[in-house]
Motif scaffolding. Structure first.
Motif, mmCIF file in Angstrom:
data_model
loop_
_atom_site.group_PDB
_atom_site.id
_atom_site.type_symbol
_atom_site.label_atom_id
_atom_site.label_comp_id
_atom_site.label_asym_id
_atom_site.label_seq_id
_atom_site.Cartn_x
_atom_site.Cartn_y
_atom_site.Cartn_z
ATOM 1 N N GLN A 3 0.638 -1.303 0.153
ATOM 2 C CA GLN A 3 -0.259 0.196 0.266
ATOM 3 C C GLN A 3 0.920 1.375 0.217
ATOM 4 O OE1 GLN A 3 -2.856 -0.405 3.498
ATOM 5 N NE2 GLN A 3 -4.797 -1.642 1.464
ATOM 6 N N MET A 4 0.047 2.077 -0.414
ATOM 7 C CA MET A 4 0.099 3.910 -0.735
ATOM 8 C C MET A 4 -0.101 4.550 0.083
ATOM 9 S SD MET A 4 3.715 2.937 -2.262
ATOM 10 C CE MET A 4 4.490 4.206 -2.944
ATOM 11 N N PHE A 5 0.427 5.603 0.806
ATOM 12 C CA PHE A 5 0.159 6.864 0.748
ATOM 13 C C PHE A 5 0.664 8.375 0.145
ATOM 14 C CE2 PHE A 5 -0.839 10.027 3.996
ATOM 15 C CZ PHE A 5 -2.054 9.902 4.278
ATOM 16 N N VAL A 6 -0.257 8.432 -1.048
ATOM 17 C CA VAL A 6 0.464 10.053 -1.737
ATOM 18 C C VAL A 6 -1.049 11.546 -1.455
ATOM 19 C CG1 VAL A 6 0.262 10.915 -3.661
ATOM 20 C CG2 VAL A 6 1.287 8.499 -3.194
ATOM 21 N N CYS A 7 -0.633 11.818 -0.836
ATOM 22 C CA CYS A 7 -1.246 13.562 -0.662
ATOM 23 C C CYS A 7 -2.357 13.223 0.179
ATOM 24 C CB CYS A 7 -1.830 13.844 -2.343
ATOM 25 S SG CYS A 7 0.266 14.565 -2.823
ATOM 26 N N TYR A 35 2.738 8.766 -9.431
ATOM 27 C CA TYR A 35 3.478 8.724 -10.046
ATOM 28 C C TYR A 35 4.924 8.407 -9.308
ATOM 29 C CZ TYR A 35 1.134 10.139 -14.025
ATOM 30 O OH TYR A 35 0.095 10.053 -15.432
ATOM 31 N N ALA A 36 5.972 7.600 -9.620
ATOM 32 C CA ALA A 36 6.647 7.021 -8.827
ATOM 33 C C ALA A 36 7.382 8.483 -7.750
ATOM 34 C CB ALA A 36 8.334 5.925 -8.934
ATOM 35 N N LYS A 37 8.022 9.195 -8.438
ATOM 36 C CA LYS A 37 8.183 10.718 -7.617
ATOM 37 C C LYS A 37 6.972 10.619 -7.080
ATOM 38 C CE LYS A 37 6.526 13.719 -10.269
ATOM 39 N NZ LYS A 37 7.032 14.660 -11.691
ATOM 40 N N ASN A 38 6.186 10.593 -6.418
ATOM 41 C CA ASN A 38 5.126 11.284 -5.790
ATOM 42 C C ASN A 38 4.766 10.699 -4.798
ATOM 43 O OD1 ASN A 38 5.075 14.057 -6.851
ATOM 44 N ND2 ASN A 38 4.181 12.930 -8.301
ATOM 45 N N CYS A 39 5.421 8.484 -4.694
ATOM 46 C CA CYS A 39 4.703 8.078 -3.837
ATOM 47 C C CYS A 39 5.843 7.895 -2.268
ATOM 48 C CB CYS A 39 4.873 6.778 -4.187
ATOM 49 S SG CYS A 39 3.333 6.849 -5.685
ATOM 50 N N ARG A 40 4.910 7.039 -2.022
ATOM 51 C CA ARG A 40 5.838 6.717 -0.391
ATOM 52 C C ARG A 40 5.133 5.509 0.423
ATOM 53 N NH1 ARG A 40 4.904 10.551 4.573
ATOM 54 N NH2 ARG A 40 3.318 11.711 3.667
ATOM 55 N N LYS A 41 5.529 4.794 0.736
ATOM 56 C CA LYS A 41 5.007 3.261 1.329
ATOM 57 C C LYS A 41 4.269 4.141 2.552
ATOM 58 C CE LYS A 41 5.296 -1.579 3.339
ATOM 59 N NZ LYS A 41 6.682 -1.638 3.542
ATOM 60 N N ALA A 42 2.999 3.436 3.033
ATOM 61 C CA ALA A 42 1.953 3.536 3.710
ATOM 62 C C ALA A 42 3.028 3.850 5.188
ATOM 63 C CB ALA A 42 0.730 3.108 4.294
ATOM 64 N N ILE A 43 2.731 4.446 6.641
ATOM 65 C CA ILE A 43 3.528 4.974 7.593
ATOM 66 C C ILE A 43 1.873 3.697 8.667
ATOM 67 C CG2 ILE A 43 3.802 5.677 9.646
ATOM 68 C CD1 ILE A 43 4.239 8.316 7.185
ATOM 69 N N SER A 44 3.098 2.644 9.291
ATOM 70 C CA SER A 44 2.154 2.367 10.368
ATOM 71 C C SER A 44 3.037 2.149 11.374
ATOM 72 C CB SER A 44 2.456 0.879 10.083
ATOM 73 O OG SER A 44 1.723 -0.014 8.607
ATOM 74 N N ARG A 48 9.891 3.159 11.726
ATOM 75 C CA ARG A 48 11.180 4.218 11.952
ATOM 76 C C ARG A 48 10.499 4.678 11.147
ATOM 77 N NH1 ARG A 48 15.979 3.257 11.805
ATOM 78 N NH2 ARG A 48 15.825 2.073 9.763
ATOM 79 N N VAL A 49 10.659 6.501 11.285
ATOM 80 C CA VAL A 49 10.426 7.630 10.938
ATOM 81 C C VAL A 49 11.339 8.351 10.565
ATOM 82 C CG1 VAL A 49 7.977 6.958 10.105
ATOM 83 C CG2 VAL A 49 8.632 8.282 11.871
ATOM 84 N N GLU A 87 9.794 10.950 6.871
ATOM 85 C CA GLU A 87 9.743 9.747 5.638
ATOM 86 C C GLU A 87 9.871 8.352 6.219
ATOM 87 O OE1 GLU A 87 13.238 10.796 3.489
ATOM 88 O OE2 GLU A 87 12.925 13.205 3.191
ATOM 89 N N ARG A 88 9.405 7.821 6.044
ATOM 90 C CA ARG A 88 10.107 6.240 6.406
ATOM 91 C C ARG A 88 11.131 5.490 6.200
ATOM 92 N NH1 ARG A 88 9.699 1.423 4.890
ATOM 93 N NH2 ARG A 88 8.366 -0.599 6.349
#
Length: 152
Positions: A3-7, A35-44, A48-49, A87-88
């Motif tokens: 899963q991803m979390f974007v905006c 778009y990959a440049k805007n994506c990051r993995k969902a935080i759970s 560690r962040v 950032e994760r």
């Protein structure tokens, strides 16, 4: 399932195209392309962040009423950090890749390098600055649109 979390949108990844863009299903049932440049993995919880404003590392222990992560820092102080400044960090159990090689993080050595178990079971150490967090094995197509068209 990755899963991803974007905006403010959480979505399930269904593939990756040759540019690294991600066709996804959002939680509200829409299909989109992230778009990959805007994506990051969902935080759970347990992740560690890194807080880019404060340059601090902490562990996520929950979420506040605004869905921002509540963290505990190494000094045991707790705080809510806005998603836009964190950032994760790579954690144990994450899939990582180096060039075309995939593996799973099993730990870290004293220099912060990754102790990785390869798909064939071989344990190796990868230098942290050369690894990128992967999203596991997903079908690769020439375009995100092509992947979405194949879905039921």
């Amino acid at each position: 399932v990755s899963q991803m979390f974007v905006c403010g949108t959480k979505a399930t990844i269904v593939g990756v195209d040759e540019d690294g863009d991600l066709p996804v299903f959002t939680d509200d049932g829409k299909t989109m392309i992230f778009y990959a440049k805007n994506c990051r993995k969902a935080i759970s919880v347990g992740d560690r962040v890194f807080n880019t404003r404060r340059e601090e590392v902490a562990e996520v222990i929950g979420f506040d009423h605004m869905d921002d992560p509540v963290v505990v820092k190494p000094n045991q102080l707790r705080s809510a950090w806005p998603r836009c400044v964190i950032e994760r960090l790579t954690s144990i159990g994450d899939r990582v890749h180096l060039c075309e090689t995939m593996g799973t993080v099993e730990g870290f050595d004293e220099d912060g390098d990754f102790k990785v178990k390869m798909s064939n079971g071989q344990p190796v150490v990868w230098y942290a600055h050369k690894c990128k967090q992967g999203i596991g094995c997903l079908p690769k197509k020439s375009s995100a649109e092509e992947l979405l068209e194949e879905l039921p």
